[in-house]
Design a protein around this motif. Structure first.
Motif, PDB file in Angstrom:
ATOM      1  N   HIS A   1       0.832  -1.213   0.000  1.00 35.24           N
ATOM      2  CA  HIS A   1       0.000   0.000   0.000  1.00 35.24           C
ATOM      3  C   HIS A   1       0.866   1.263   0.000  1.00 35.24           C
ATOM      4  CE1 HIS A   1      -3.306  -2.771   0.583  1.00 35.24           C
ATOM      5  NE2 HIS A   1      -4.111  -1.773   0.252  1.00 35.24           N
ATOM      6  N   ALA A   2       1.985   1.206   0.673  1.00 38.43           N
ATOM      7  CA  ALA A   2       2.880   2.373   0.649  1.00 38.43           C
ATOM      8  C   ALA A   2       3.416   2.584  -0.768  1.00 38.43           C
ATOM      9  CB  ALA A   2       4.030   2.178   1.635  1.00 38.43           C
ATOM     10  N   ILE A   3       3.795   1.492  -1.392  1.00 39.85           N
ATOM     11  CA  ILE A   3       4.366   1.611  -2.740  1.00 39.85           C
ATOM     12  C   ILE A   3       3.300   2.083  -3.731  1.00 39.85           C
ATOM     13  CG2 ILE A   3       5.419   0.274  -4.625  1.00 39.85           C
ATOM     14  CD1 ILE A   3       6.786  -1.400  -2.305  1.00 39.85           C
ATOM     15  N   SER A   4       2.074   1.558  -3.621  1.00 41.95           N
ATOM     16  CA  SER A   4       0.999   2.026  -4.521  1.00 41.95           C
ATOM     17  C   SER A   4       0.759   3.518  -4.334  1.00 41.95           C
ATOM     18  CB  SER A   4      -0.332   1.342  -4.233  1.00 41.95           C
ATOM     19  OG  SER A   4      -0.208   0.007  -4.343  1.00 41.95           O
TER      20      SER A   4
ATOM     21  N   GLN B   1      11.798  -3.285   0.225  1.00 45.68           N
ATOM     22  CA  GLN B   1      10.728  -3.133  -0.762  1.00 45.68           C
ATOM     23  C   GLN B   1      10.474  -1.650  -1.062  1.00 45.68           C
ATOM     24  OE1 GLN B   1       7.810  -5.369   1.425  1.00 45.68           O
ATOM     25  NE2 GLN B   1       8.089  -7.233   0.241  1.00 45.68           N
ATOM     26  N   VAL B   2      10.445  -0.850  -0.014  1.00 43.67           N
ATOM     27  CA  VAL B   2      10.138   0.572  -0.201  1.00 43.67           C
ATOM     28  C   VAL B   2      11.301   1.289  -0.890  1.00 43.67           C
ATOM     29  CG1 VAL B   2       9.654   2.731   1.037  1.00 43.67           C
ATOM     30  CG2 VAL B   2       8.488   0.629   1.707  1.00 43.67           C
ATOM     31  N   THR B   3      12.526   0.992  -0.467  1.00 40.28           N
ATOM     32  CA  THR B   3      13.662   1.694  -1.079  1.00 40.28           C
ATOM     33  C   THR B   3      13.869   1.229  -2.525  1.00 40.28           C
ATOM     34  OG1 THR B   3      15.147   0.150   0.051  1.00 40.28           O
ATOM     35  CG2 THR B   3      14.890   2.301   1.053  1.00 40.28           C
TER      36      THR B   3
ATOM     37  N   LEU C   1      11.353   4.125  -9.283  1.00 37.05           N
ATOM     38  CA  LEU C   1      10.553   5.274  -9.729  1.00 37.05           C
ATOM     39  C   LEU C   1      11.398   6.539  -9.883  1.00 37.05           C
ATOM     40  CD1 LEU C   1       7.520   4.504  -7.394  1.00 37.05           C
ATOM     41  CD2 LEU C   1       7.528   4.305  -9.895  1.00 37.05           C
ATOM     42  N   GLY C   2      12.695   6.403  -9.667  1.00 36.83           N
ATOM     43  CA  GLY C   2      13.583   7.563  -9.821  1.00 36.83           C
ATOM     44  C   GLY C   2      13.424   8.585  -8.709  1.00 36.83           C
ATOM     45  N   LEU C   3      12.945   8.140  -7.529  1.00 43.42           N
ATOM     46  CA  LEU C   3      12.672   9.080  -6.434  1.00 43.42           C
ATOM     47  C   LEU C   3      13.677   8.981  -5.289  1.00 43.42           C
ATOM     48  CD1 LEU C   3       8.806   8.493  -6.309  1.00 43.42           C
ATOM     49  CD2 LEU C   3       9.978  10.519  -7.191  1.00 43.42           C
TER      50      LEU C   3
END
Ligand code: NG6
Ligand code: CA
Length: 516
Positions: A259-262, A313-315, A321-323
């Protein structure tokens, strides 16, 4: 702070982009790209539970990588040694003792932060960020305790506290209701199984851990936790229904990460703030099957590995996503560690030489150092001297004003009054300590840290918790003073030798209590 209601469309956050510029300083309004911010708050992860903080019986490479590319703090503190008051302080910049009812909340507690309160999420919303609370909440929901309509839309939720989006566990994994709440409603709601919740009495015909131990197929309680059974694990509190909305403990970490990634994927070019709270490493520890057998420390070790995987997963998603270069990650924990916290998961036996609180005394619930001293890593744009450590005394109470400074929001003087702007320290521009850090133990005893000293006022009650966890409380009929530069292990009480210091710190604490 009550905010404009956001439509529950597929992309509710984008509407917020560039809105609400009032409260922004001129500098921020003209600034080009402001960093995204993800605050990762682990649950009960101790100072000694990560390999970058010295653990050797478990390896946490993804978290270690944040430390290697960021700044790792060695004297950072939560506002309390349990979850609800700790999170209250972090999100509001107000000490939890300012408000009654901030103790560990039941799953049917009404919302503890009043909608009029200025929160960390309000800061980011004011700056035009898309904001989300994802994972453990534990700050109550709905306007009235025990009167929520779980099957409709909750009348108070993080949406009233500045969060555009939320996907949360109402309380903890060991408390009912065992469902995620998304935008004020049960996620994956199953109309054939409406949810009922009570912390008073069971619902007719529903099994409990106490009466039906044969149904406890996954974990048995060691103390408490013998009420409703969900997923073969008994919990605190009674619930009925849920059907397909009930969580499977093994999937909680993945649901939180996904959900964080979405959310990150959906906000597009809008800067975002995520208050990302893992369930790991809180009880009941029941990580995904893929971690089984991966840690010599059993379920608690696997939960630490799973926490680290959430970080990965988050990193990874940020990089994809280039963020990554424009996202500031702050990684910390809500309070210190505990081994046996109510389930028979062999955490004590399998920990062996692992010391979850590092070399510190006490643990979760305690007034001693391991209760509030938590991992704290800041990684991302603007961080000076990446790969180093900072010994500065810092406190989560400063999140609100420090991050407001980061995004150029002016916080009204009468809000977040316990929070200080410590941004320069958090980013490693200096190693300036907070003048003092105050933390609240589970027994409400307040302790005060300065760079050098730790003062614990006299408090009634026994020296060790009597209701389950084997942890020193910090209670003593005498004042306690420890010289933290020489004795951060709090072995030698020097109160008698430094009477003047005791008097001064005691007066200081009284002033803090009075809000002066
Ligand atoms: C305690 C629970 C413990 C944990 C804690 C809150 C019992 C016997 N123990 O009361 O398991 O849930 O509350 O933890 O019920 S916290 O990290 O969310 O504050
Ligand atoms: Ca906790």
């Amino acid at each position: 702070m009550k905010t404009i209601s956001v439509p529950l469309s597929a992309y509710p956050f984008i509407a917020m982009a560039g809105s609400a510029c009032c409260g922004l300083s001129a500098k921020a309004q003209s600034a080009g790209s402001r960093p995204n911010v993800i605050m990762i708050v682990a649950d009960d992860l101790g100072y000694g539970d990560l390999s970058c903080y010295g653990a050797t019986r478990v390896s946490t490479p993804s978290t270690d990588s944040l430390a290697a590319h960021g700044l790792r703090f060695t004297d950072a503190h939560a506002c309390a040694s349990t979850s609800t008051p700790s999170r209250f302080g972090l999100l509001t910049g107000l000490y939890p003792f300012r408000q009654s009812g901030t103790d560990v909340a039941a799953g049917n507690a009404g919302m503890i932060i009043h909608p009029d309160t200025y929160t960390l999420a309000d800061v980011f919303q004011t700056a035009g960020y898309a904001t989300a609370a994802i994972g453990k909440w534990h700050l109550g929901l709905g306007s009235r305790t025990a009167r929520q309509d779980w099957n409709g839309t909750l009348d108070q939720s993080p949406a009233d506290l500045g969060f555009d989006y939320h996907y949360i566990m109402a309380a903890t994994a060991d408390r009912v209701p065992c469902v995620f709440i998304e935008q004020g409603q049960i996620a994956n709601f199953d109309p054939s199984a409406p949810v009922e919740v009570s912390y008073q009495k069971n619902f007719d015909g529903e099994p409990t851990g106490r009466d039906n131990p044969e149904l406890l197929t996954k974990l048995r309680p060691s103390h408490g936790h013998d009420q409703s059974i969900v997923n073969g694990i008994s919990r605190i509190g009674y619930m009925k229904g849920g059907g397909k909305a009930l969580w499977r403990d093994e999937d909680i970490a993945d649901s939180i990460a996904s959900h964080a990634i979405s959310f990150i994927e959906q906000v597009g070019s809008t800067p975002f703030f995520i208050y990302l709270c893992t369930n790991d490493v809180h009880v009941p520890r029941m990580p995904h099957e893929r971690f089984h057998g991966k840690s010599p420390m059993g379920l608690r070790g696997e939960a630490i590995l799973q926490f680290d995987e959430t970080v990965r997963q988050v990193t990874d998603a940020l990089r994809r996503l280039g963020l990554a270069d424009n996202t500031l990650i702050i990684l910390t924990s809500d309070n210190g560690p505990v081994l046996d916290d109510g389930y028979d998961d062999r955490a004590i036996e399998l920990a062996a030489y692992h010391r979850p609180g590092g070399t510190f005394r006490g643990g979760k619930y305690s007034a001693y150092e391991a209760g509030s001293a938590v991992p704290f890593i800041v990684c991302g744009p603007g961080v000076k001297h990446p790969g180093t450590t900072s010994a500065a005394l810092v406190s989560q109470i400063d999140a609100l004003r420090s991050l407001a400074a980061l995004v150029g929001v002016e916080v009204p003087d009468d809000r977040a009054t316990d929070s200080h702007d410590a941004l320069s320290t958090w980013l490693g521009r200096n190693q300036k300590s907070r003048p003092y850090a105050v933390s609240m133990a589970a027994n409400h005893n307040l302790s005060l840290r300065t760079d050098r000293w730790k003062f614990i006022p006299p408090h009634a009650g026994g020296p060790v918790i009597t209701w389950g966890p084997v942890i020193e409380t910090g209670n003593s009929p005498q004042p306690q003073l420890y010289d933290m530069r020489r004795d951060r292990q709090e072995q030698t009480n020097v109160a008698k030798d430094y009477g003047r210091v005791v008097k001064q710190l005691s007066e200081w604490l009284e002033k803090v209590k009075r809000g002066e």
